[in-house]
Design a protein around this motif. Structure first.
Motif, PDB file in Angstrom:
ATOM      1  N   GLY A 114       1.220  52.177  -4.413  1.00 11.73           N
ATOM      2  CA  GLY A 114       2.076  51.286  -5.180  1.00 11.73           C
ATOM      3  C   GLY A 114       1.844  49.808  -4.949  1.00 11.73           C
ATOM      4  N   ARG A 115       0.839  49.465  -4.129  1.00 10.55           N
ATOM      5  CA  ARG A 115       0.530  48.055  -3.917  1.00 10.55           C
ATOM      6  C   ARG A 115      -0.288  47.515  -5.089  1.00 10.55           C
ATOM      7  NH1 ARG A 115       1.645  46.117   1.085  1.00 10.55           N
ATOM      8  NH2 ARG A 115       0.067  44.473   0.966  1.00 10.55           N
ATOM      9  N   ILE A 116      -0.168  46.238  -5.332  1.00 13.71           N
ATOM     10  CA  ILE A 116      -0.838  45.601  -6.471  1.00 13.71           C
ATOM     11  C   ILE A 116      -2.176  45.024  -6.009  1.00 13.71           C
ATOM     12  CG2 ILE A 116      -0.650  43.807  -8.240  1.00 13.71           C
ATOM     13  CD1 ILE A 116       2.432  43.968  -7.777  1.00 13.71           C
ATOM     14  N   ARG A 117      -3.232  45.414  -6.691  1.00 13.51           N
ATOM     15  CA  ARG A 117      -4.553  44.875  -6.394  1.00 13.51           C
ATOM     16  C   ARG A 117      -4.821  43.698  -7.340  1.00 13.51           C
ATOM     17  NH1 ARG A 117      -5.983  50.498  -6.410  1.00 13.51           N
ATOM     18  NH2 ARG A 117      -6.829  50.169  -8.499  1.00 13.51           N
ATOM     19  N   LEU A 118      -5.256  42.576  -6.768  1.00  7.80           N
ATOM     20  CA  LEU A 118      -5.555  41.428  -7.624  1.00  7.80           C
ATOM     21  C   LEU A 118      -6.766  40.668  -7.090  1.00  7.80           C
ATOM     22  CD1 LEU A 118      -3.193  38.460  -6.901  1.00  7.80           C
ATOM     23  CD2 LEU A 118      -2.771  40.639  -5.816  1.00  7.80           C
ATOM     24  N   ARG A 119      -7.358  39.913  -8.012  1.00  7.29           N
ATOM     25  CA  ARG A 119      -8.516  39.085  -7.689  1.00  7.29           C
ATOM     26  C   ARG A 119      -8.088  37.623  -7.804  1.00  7.29           C
ATOM     27  NH1 ARG A 119     -13.017  37.584 -10.802  1.00  7.29           N
ATOM     28  NH2 ARG A 119     -12.071  38.650 -12.573  1.00  7.29           N
ATOM     29  N   VAL A 120      -8.321  36.879  -6.736  1.00  6.76           N
ATOM     30  CA  VAL A 120      -7.906  35.476  -6.660  1.00  6.76           C
ATOM     31  C   VAL A 120      -9.145  34.605  -6.475  1.00  6.76           C
ATOM     32  CG1 VAL A 120      -6.674  33.803  -5.206  1.00  6.76           C
ATOM     33  CG2 VAL A 120      -5.632  36.006  -5.727  1.00  6.76           C
ATOM     34  N   GLY A 121      -9.147  33.433  -7.106  1.00  9.45           N
ATOM     35  CA  GLY A 121     -10.254  32.508  -6.953  1.00  9.45           C
ATOM     36  C   GLY A 121      -9.795  31.204  -6.341  1.00  9.45           C
ATOM     37  N   LYS A 122     -10.327  30.863  -5.162  1.00  8.30           N
ATOM     38  CA  LYS A 122     -10.027  29.580  -4.535  1.00  8.30           C
ATOM     39  C   LYS A 122     -11.000  28.544  -5.099  1.00  8.30           C
ATOM     40  CE  LYS A 122      -8.811  29.113  -0.296  1.00  8.30           C
ATOM     41  NZ  LYS A 122      -8.807  29.078   1.202  1.00  8.30           N
ATOM     42  N   TYR A 123     -10.467  27.404  -5.530  1.00  8.76           N
ATOM     43  CA  TYR A 123     -11.310  26.358  -6.095  1.00  8.76           C
ATOM     44  C   TYR A 123     -12.208  25.794  -5.001  1.00  8.76           C
ATOM     45  CZ  TYR A 123      -8.656  26.260 -10.467  1.00  8.76           C
ATOM     46  OH  TYR A 123      -8.076  26.597 -11.669  1.00  8.76           O
ATOM     47  N   SER A 124     -13.486  25.644  -5.310  1.00  6.60           N
ATOM     48  CA  SER A 124     -14.436  25.086  -4.338  1.00  6.60           C
ATOM     49  C   SER A 124     -14.265  23.584  -4.250  1.00  6.60           C
ATOM     50  CB  SER A 124     -15.857  25.414  -4.770  1.00  6.60           C
ATOM     51  OG  SER A 124     -16.044  26.813  -4.847  1.00  6.60           O
ATOM     52  N   SER A 131      -1.119  25.545  -6.016  1.00  7.95           N
ATOM     53  CA  SER A 131      -1.648  24.620  -5.013  1.00  7.95           C
ATOM     54  C   SER A 131      -0.615  24.422  -3.917  1.00  7.95           C
ATOM     55  CB  SER A 131      -2.003  23.268  -5.654  1.00  7.95           C
ATOM     56  OG  SER A 131      -0.845  22.632  -6.175  1.00  7.95           O
ATOM     57  N   LEU A 132      -1.121  24.225  -2.704  1.00 12.08           N
ATOM     58  CA  LEU A 132      -0.277  23.913  -1.557  1.00 12.08           C
ATOM     59  C   LEU A 132      -0.893  22.711  -0.873  1.00 12.08           C
ATOM     60  CD1 LEU A 132       2.169  24.751   0.204  1.00 12.08           C
ATOM     61  CD2 LEU A 132       0.554  26.026   1.630  1.00 12.08           C
ATOM     62  N   GLN A 133      -0.104  21.666  -0.736  1.00 10.70           N
ATOM     63  CA  GLN A 133      -0.603  20.418  -0.160  1.00 10.70           C
ATOM     64  C   GLN A 133      -1.277  20.675   1.179  1.00 10.70           C
ATOM     65  OE1 GLN A 133       2.332  17.296  -0.229  1.00 10.70           O
ATOM     66  NE2 GLN A 133       1.274  16.129   1.352  1.00 10.70           N
ATOM     67  N   GLY A 134      -2.524  20.212   1.282  1.00 14.24           N
ATOM     68  CA  GLY A 134      -3.277  20.394   2.513  1.00 14.24           C
ATOM     69  C   GLY A 134      -4.114  21.654   2.566  1.00 14.24           C
ATOM     70  N   PHE A 135      -3.939  22.555   1.564  1.00 11.41           N
ATOM     71  CA  PHE A 135      -4.668  23.820   1.568  1.00 11.41           C
ATOM     72  C   PHE A 135      -5.451  24.061   0.274  1.00 11.41           C
ATOM     73  CE2 PHE A 135      -1.580  24.423   4.887  1.00 11.41           C
ATOM     74  CZ  PHE A 135      -2.256  25.177   5.842  1.00 11.41           C
ATOM     75  N   GLY A 136      -5.478  23.089  -0.628  1.00  9.02           N
ATOM     76  CA  GLY A 136      -6.216  23.268  -1.864  1.00  9.02           C
ATOM     77  C   GLY A 136      -5.444  24.092  -2.878  1.00  9.02           C
ATOM     78  N   ARG A 137      -6.178  24.679  -3.816  1.00  8.19           N
ATOM     79  CA  ARG A 137      -5.517  25.463  -4.857  1.00  8.19           C
ATOM     80  C   ARG A 137      -6.324  26.706  -5.208  1.00  8.19           C
ATOM     81  NH1 ARG A 137      -6.452  22.469 -10.677  1.00  8.19           N
ATOM     82  NH2 ARG A 137      -8.501  21.576 -10.260  1.00  8.19           N
ATOM     83  N   PHE A 138      -5.649  27.646  -5.845  1.00  5.75           N
ATOM     84  CA  PHE A 138      -6.303  28.889  -6.241  1.00  5.75           C
ATOM     85  C   PHE A 138      -5.729  29.358  -7.572  1.00  5.75           C
ATOM     86  CE2 PHE A 138      -2.656  30.144  -3.642  1.00  5.75           C
ATOM     87  CZ  PHE A 138      -2.083  31.173  -4.368  1.00  5.75           C
ATOM     88  N   LYS A 139      -6.422  30.312  -8.178  1.00  8.82           N
ATOM     89  CA  LYS A 139      -6.011  30.850  -9.470  1.00  8.82           C
ATOM     90  C   LYS A 139      -5.949  32.369  -9.386  1.00  8.82           C
ATOM     91  CE  LYS A 139      -7.180  30.608 -14.412  1.00  8.82           C
ATOM     92  NZ  LYS A 139      -8.092  29.983 -15.409  1.00  8.82           N
ATOM     93  N   LEU A 164     -22.229  17.886  -0.846  1.00  7.08           N
ATOM     94  CA  LEU A 164     -20.965  17.201  -1.071  1.00  7.08           C
ATOM     95  C   LEU A 164     -20.072  18.026  -1.982  1.00  7.08           C
ATOM     96  CD1 LEU A 164     -22.312  13.568  -1.662  1.00  7.08           C
ATOM     97  CD2 LEU A 164     -21.272  14.488   0.429  1.00  7.08           C
ATOM     98  N   ASP A 165     -18.760  17.912  -1.774  1.00  5.89           N
ATOM     99  CA  ASP A 165     -17.835  18.651  -2.623  1.00  5.89           C
ATOM    100  C   ASP A 165     -16.893  17.703  -3.358  1.00  5.89           C
ATOM    101  OD1 ASP A 165     -15.839  17.884  -0.800  1.00  5.89           O
ATOM    102  OD2 ASP A 165     -15.874  19.802   0.258  1.00  5.89           O
ATOM    103  N   HIS A 166     -16.034  18.303  -4.164  1.00  7.02           N
ATOM    104  CA  HIS A 166     -15.098  17.536  -4.986  1.00  7.02           C
ATOM    105  C   HIS A 166     -14.255  16.587  -4.135  1.00  7.02           C
ATOM    106  CE1 HIS A 166     -11.369  16.860  -7.304  1.00  7.02           C
ATOM    107  NE2 HIS A 166     -12.095  17.077  -8.392  1.00  7.02           N
ATOM    108  N   GLY A 167     -13.767  17.079  -2.997  1.00  8.14           N
ATOM    109  CA  GLY A 167     -12.936  16.256  -2.131  1.00  8.14           C
ATOM    110  C   GLY A 167     -13.668  15.055  -1.563  1.00  8.14           C
ATOM    111  N   ASP A 168     -14.960  15.218  -1.294  1.00  6.43           N
ATOM    112  CA  ASP A 168     -15.748  14.097  -0.777  1.00  6.43           C
ATOM    113  C   ASP A 168     -15.785  12.954  -1.792  1.00  6.43           C
ATOM    114  OD1 ASP A 168     -16.412  15.418   1.614  1.00  6.43           O
ATOM    115  OD2 ASP A 168     -18.133  16.400   0.682  1.00  6.43           O
TER     116      ASP A 168
END
Length: 260
Positions: free
Chosen positions: A250-260, A231-239, A104-108
């Motif tokens: 010249g491109r920017i490298r980044l690390r993103v975390g999607k909330y489980s 956050s985007l409604q219907g798609f969850g959120r990330f940091k 089960l997850d948070h949304g459940d």
């Protein structure tokens, strides 16, 4: 409320701002003590900034533990000394012998709780573990939840109230992604994270369905920074977890975390 003060907030936030000002004024003029429902971080920030404008009122925010994201507020005259327990936060534990409980997850859990006919405002943080889920709720509804929460996404659960001291905060779980982007624009990063074309993310942004740090953001060109929560409604959120520098192109490298 003055138009000058209104201008500092998004139109969607103004009803909350007006309500918060009324709470503050009643506390200052009529010596009322107001206990709110659970506030998200943006609402808590708004309330705190408004309270700071009124010398005769104080604010206490508490969500059951020190690092709580969602918190209830006590607005009181400055001569009172409100205590955290007066914020009315209770702890419910849900467990199950069913092996599917760990899936089960948070949304459940959020869906099962709101299906009981209770607004999200009555729910605080939800902490998932393999053997239990600890749910912070409004004290006035704790018995109702304990008696009526019997199933979560087809998994039968048992519930009980626990003292706050037995809360087991869960570490935030992220599904990490590494991106290479041309800029830190909101629409570009959102497009990559949600795996949609930029043309498809523009309408929901402009419709007010996107939030940056819990504030509605309608500007697709909004530059994001490390630490921002989107956050985007219907798609969850990330940091945005980390900016890892620029590539040779010249491109920017980044690390993103999607909330489980």
């Amino acid at each position: 409320m003055s138009s000058e003060l209104h201008a500092h907030f998004h139109p969607d936030e103004r009803p909350f701002v007006d309500k918060a000002l009324e709470w503050i004024q009643r506390s200052a003029r009529q010596h009322d003590v107001k206990r709110t429902d659970f506030l998200d971080p943006r609402q808590a920030w708004i309330l705190e900034s408004l309270v700071n404008r009124e010398a005769d009122v104080q604010l206490l925010l508490f969500g059951g533990y020190k690092q709580a994201e969602r918190r209830r507020a006590l607005i009181a005259p400055d001569y009172l000394m409100p205590e955290p327990e007066e914020c009315g936060v209770a702890l419910i534990e849900a467990t199950s012998p069913d092996g599917k409980f760990a899936e089960l997850d948070h949304g459940d859990f959020l869906g099962a709780l709101t299906a009981l006919g209770v607004k999200r405002d009555k729910l605080g943080d939800i902490h998932l573990h393999e053997d239990a889920c600890h749910i912070l709720v409004a004290e006035e509804l704790a018995d109702y939840f304990s008696l009526n929460l019997r199933q979560v996404h087809r998994v039968h659960v048992f519930t009980q109230r626990l003292p706050l001291e037995r809360l087991r905060p869960a570490e935030t779980q992220f599904q990490e992604m590494k991106l290479s982007v041309a800029s830190m624009r909101l629409d570009g990063i959102l497009s990559d994270v949600c795996r949609m074309s930029r043309a498809k993310v523009l309408p929901p942004i402009k419709a007010g369905r996107c939030k940056v740090n819990w504030k509605v953001e309608e500007d697709p060109g909004k530059p994001l920074r490390q630490g921002d929560v989107v956050s985007l409604q219907g798609f969850g959120r990330f940091k945005i977890l980390e900016l890892e520098g620029e590539s040779k192109s010249g491109r920017i490298r980044l690390r993103v975390g999607k909330y489980s």
